[in-house]
Design an enzyme around this catalytic site. Sequence first.
Site, PDB file in Angstrom:
ATOM      1  N   ASP A   1      43.739  52.036  33.513  1.00  0.00           N
ATOM      2  CA  ASP A   1      44.203  51.125  34.573  1.00  0.00           C
ATOM      3  C   ASP A   1      45.339  51.779  35.351  1.00  0.00           C
ATOM      4  OD1 ASP A   1      43.728  47.722  34.540  1.00  0.00           O
ATOM      5  OD2 ASP A   1      45.135  48.600  35.948  1.00  0.00           O
ATOM      6  N   ASN A   2      45.429  51.465  36.628  1.00  0.00           N
ATOM      7  CA  ASN A   2      46.590  51.929  37.410  1.00  0.00           C
ATOM      8  C   ASN A   2      47.632  50.823  37.567  1.00  0.00           C
ATOM      9  OD1 ASN A   2      45.536  50.203  39.314  1.00  0.00           O
ATOM     10  ND2 ASN A   2      45.531  51.672  40.997  1.00  0.00           N
TER      11      ASN A   2
ATOM     12  N   TYR B   1      36.013  44.868  50.474  1.00  0.00           N
ATOM     13  CA  TYR B   1      35.582  44.529  49.109  1.00  0.00           C
ATOM     14  C   TYR B   1      34.055  44.446  49.042  1.00  0.00           C
ATOM     15  CZ  TYR B   1      35.398  41.857  44.702  1.00  0.00           C
ATOM     16  OH  TYR B   1      35.145  41.419  43.424  1.00  0.00           O
TER      17      TYR B   1
ATOM     18  N   THR C   1      38.638  52.728  46.061  1.00  0.00           N
ATOM     19  CA  THR C   1      38.497  52.389  44.632  1.00  0.00           C
ATOM     20  C   THR C   1      37.032  52.134  44.289  1.00  0.00           C
ATOM     21  OG1 THR C   1      40.731  51.519  44.492  1.00  0.00           O
ATOM     22  CG2 THR C   1      39.164  50.712  42.862  1.00  0.00           C
TER      23      THR C   1
HETATM   24  P1  NAD Z   1      41.888  41.997  38.263  1.00  0.00           P
HETATM   25  O1  NAD Z   1      42.554  42.295  39.554  1.00  0.00           O
HETATM   26  O2  NAD Z   1      42.599  41.131  37.291  1.00  0.00           O
HETATM   27  O3  NAD Z   1      41.490  43.342  37.515  1.00  0.00           O
HETATM   28  C1  NAD Z   1      41.240  44.549  38.157  1.00  0.00           C
HETATM   29  C2  NAD Z   1      41.910  45.643  37.359  1.00  0.00           C
HETATM   30  O4  NAD Z   1      41.609  46.918  37.978  1.00  0.00           O
HETATM   31  C3  NAD Z   1      43.438  45.521  37.361  1.00  0.00           C
HETATM   32  O5  NAD Z   1      43.915  45.706  36.048  1.00  0.00           O
HETATM   33  C4  NAD Z   1      43.899  46.634  38.295  1.00  0.00           C
HETATM   34  O6  NAD Z   1      45.194  47.094  38.009  1.00  0.00           O
HETATM   35  C5  NAD Z   1      42.814  47.666  38.088  1.00  0.00           C
HETATM   36  N1  NAD Z   1      42.651  48.585  39.221  1.00  0.00           N
HETATM   37  C6  NAD Z   1      42.545  48.268  40.520  1.00  0.00           C
HETATM   38  N2  NAD Z   1      42.396  49.381  41.263  1.00  0.00           N
HETATM   39  C7  NAD Z   1      42.390  50.426  40.384  1.00  0.00           C
HETATM   40  C8  NAD Z   1      42.286  51.829  40.535  1.00  0.00           C
HETATM   41  N3  NAD Z   1      42.145  52.391  41.745  1.00  0.00           N
HETATM   42  N4  NAD Z   1      42.320  52.594  39.418  1.00  0.00           N
HETATM   43  C9  NAD Z   1      42.483  52.045  38.202  1.00  0.00           C
HETATM   44  N5  NAD Z   1      42.604  50.712  37.996  1.00  0.00           N
HETATM   45  C10 NAD Z   1      42.552  49.922  39.084  1.00  0.00           C
HETATM   46  O7  NAD Z   1      40.470  41.377  38.635  1.00  0.00           O
HETATM   47  P2  NAD Z   1      39.321  40.792  37.709  1.00  0.00           P
HETATM   48  O8  NAD Z   1      39.070  39.419  38.138  1.00  0.00           O
HETATM   49  O9  NAD Z   1      39.608  41.081  36.279  1.00  0.00           O
HETATM   50  O10 NAD Z   1      38.079  41.669  38.182  1.00  0.00           O
HETATM   51  C11 NAD Z   1      37.609  42.778  37.424  1.00  0.00           C
HETATM   52  C12 NAD Z   1      36.344  43.314  38.073  1.00  0.00           C
HETATM   53  O11 NAD Z   1      35.350  42.299  38.117  1.00  0.00           O
HETATM   54  C13 NAD Z   1      36.542  43.790  39.512  1.00  0.00           C
HETATM   55  O12 NAD Z   1      35.787  44.959  39.696  1.00  0.00           O
HETATM   56  C14 NAD Z   1      35.991  42.660  40.323  1.00  0.00           C
HETATM   57  O13 NAD Z   1      35.507  43.104  41.558  1.00  0.00           O
HETATM   58  C15 NAD Z   1      34.880  42.138  39.439  1.00  0.00           C
HETATM   59  N6  NAD Z   1      34.578  40.736  39.727  1.00  0.00           N
HETATM   60  C16 NAD Z   1      35.421  39.732  39.340  1.00  0.00           C
HETATM   61  C17 NAD Z   1      35.126  38.418  39.637  1.00  0.00           C
HETATM   62  C18 NAD Z   1      36.006  37.276  39.209  1.00  0.00           C
HETATM   63  O14 NAD Z   1      35.721  36.127  39.541  1.00  0.00           O
HETATM   64  N7  NAD Z   1      37.070  37.492  38.479  1.00  0.00           N
HETATM   65  C19 NAD Z   1      33.951  38.117  40.352  1.00  0.00           C
HETATM   66  C20 NAD Z   1      33.132  39.156  40.760  1.00  0.00           C
HETATM   67  C21 NAD Z   1      33.440  40.456  40.419  1.00  0.00           C
END
Ligand code: NAD
Length: 314
Positions: A32-33, A144, A91
């Site tokens: 994670d970043n 996105y 990303t």
């Molecule tokens: P979140 O923002 O809590 O988690 C994303 C994580 O990715 C964070 O810990 C962030 O620090 C890390 N991150 C972001 N850019 C990065 C990079 N360049 N390098 C390394 N780490 C990076 O969001 P989430 O809700 O946990 O979503 C996780 C994944 O699931 C995402 O890919 C999101 O698109 C997908 N998603 C989530 C939902 C939802 O409802 N939560 C719905 C559809 C898709």
Amino acid sequence: MKRILVTGGAGFLGSHLCERLLNDGNDVICLDNFFTGCKANVLHLMNRPYFEIIRHDVINPIFLEVDEIYNLACPASPIHYQHNAIKTVKTSVMGTINMLGLAKRVGAKILQASTSEVYGDPQVHPQPESYWGNVNPIGPRACYDEGKRCAETLCMSYHQQNRVRIKIARIFNTYGSRMSPNDGRVVSNFITQALQGNDLTIYGNGQQTRSFLYVDDLVEAMVRLMNTGDEITGPVNIGNPEENSILELAQLIIQLTGSASQIACRELPLDDPTQRKPDISLAKALLHGWEPSMSLTKGLAITIDYFKNIKSHR
Ligand code: NAD
Ligand code: UDP
């Protein structure tokens, strides 16, 4: 014991996935970043001997030896992914290329966290995987939506050209503990507002719909999808087919919190999808009858408890 890489592992969904994979007896690397994730989300895992954290940005290559990769790294809430739109595209595109390259080099299986946003503002309802979507390629959500669409394209291309074993989960709105209270998403906003006695801010008239999946149900589906046979490669919707209007959600959260908050309408953001509901027939067929088991009322009650105690968590 499998060695499993979870990118975005310190985020909302990633932290739950890391925990589940550890409990299943795997060796888990959380990468994670910390853009939107935080160490507090995985603090409780740090003394587990088969858990490690790497601070790294997926837009840069990384060399690791792993058996499986769950590629979740990407900000997911509109305010976070719009904060730096170019970085969001990088990303999804460069990050996914790097993870697919890693999967190719070491022969790992990779699961891409895609999204219902690939359907944009859908004109087919509910949305089956065969629907190509209705996305504005230059709108405020494009960094996105289009980034995730390109990531799916990359997965299919690496599979077809290099025989990389891929899985694509199209995740619909998911909620639960460890959502960031200030991520601007509707569930976290409404719960925070209700607990503080502030107005619940409905964008538009609240008639737009979403389908809300509890995080444990999502994690179960992701693990089952990863464990499907190599012949399963195309996208699979993971979501709750129960559809609610945003107004209904606000009313339910007011009721569950017992709050005296009122509802206040605000301007609807540009390109905000009017409806969203997954067709989960494919998930049911491929994932041994998987379907959501948590009701919205119970899942929200658990999430509200988490937000009440959030100071002790973060
Ligand atoms: P979140 O923002 O809590 O988690 C994303 C994580 O990715 C964070 O810990 C962030 O620090 C890390 N991150 C972001 N850019 C990065 C990079 N360049 N390098 C390394 N780490 C990076 O969001 P989430 O809700 O946990 O979503 C996780 C994944 O699931 C995402 O890919 C999101 O698109 C997908 N998603 C989530 C939902 C939802 O409802 N939560 C719905 C559809 C898709
Ligand atoms: N929304 C709202 N009030 C808020 C936050 C969001 O009415 O305080 C609406 C938003 O306009 C959208 C829905 O709730 O119609 C879901 O928003 P979210 O950002 O959670 O997810 P997404 O739009 O990406 O599905």
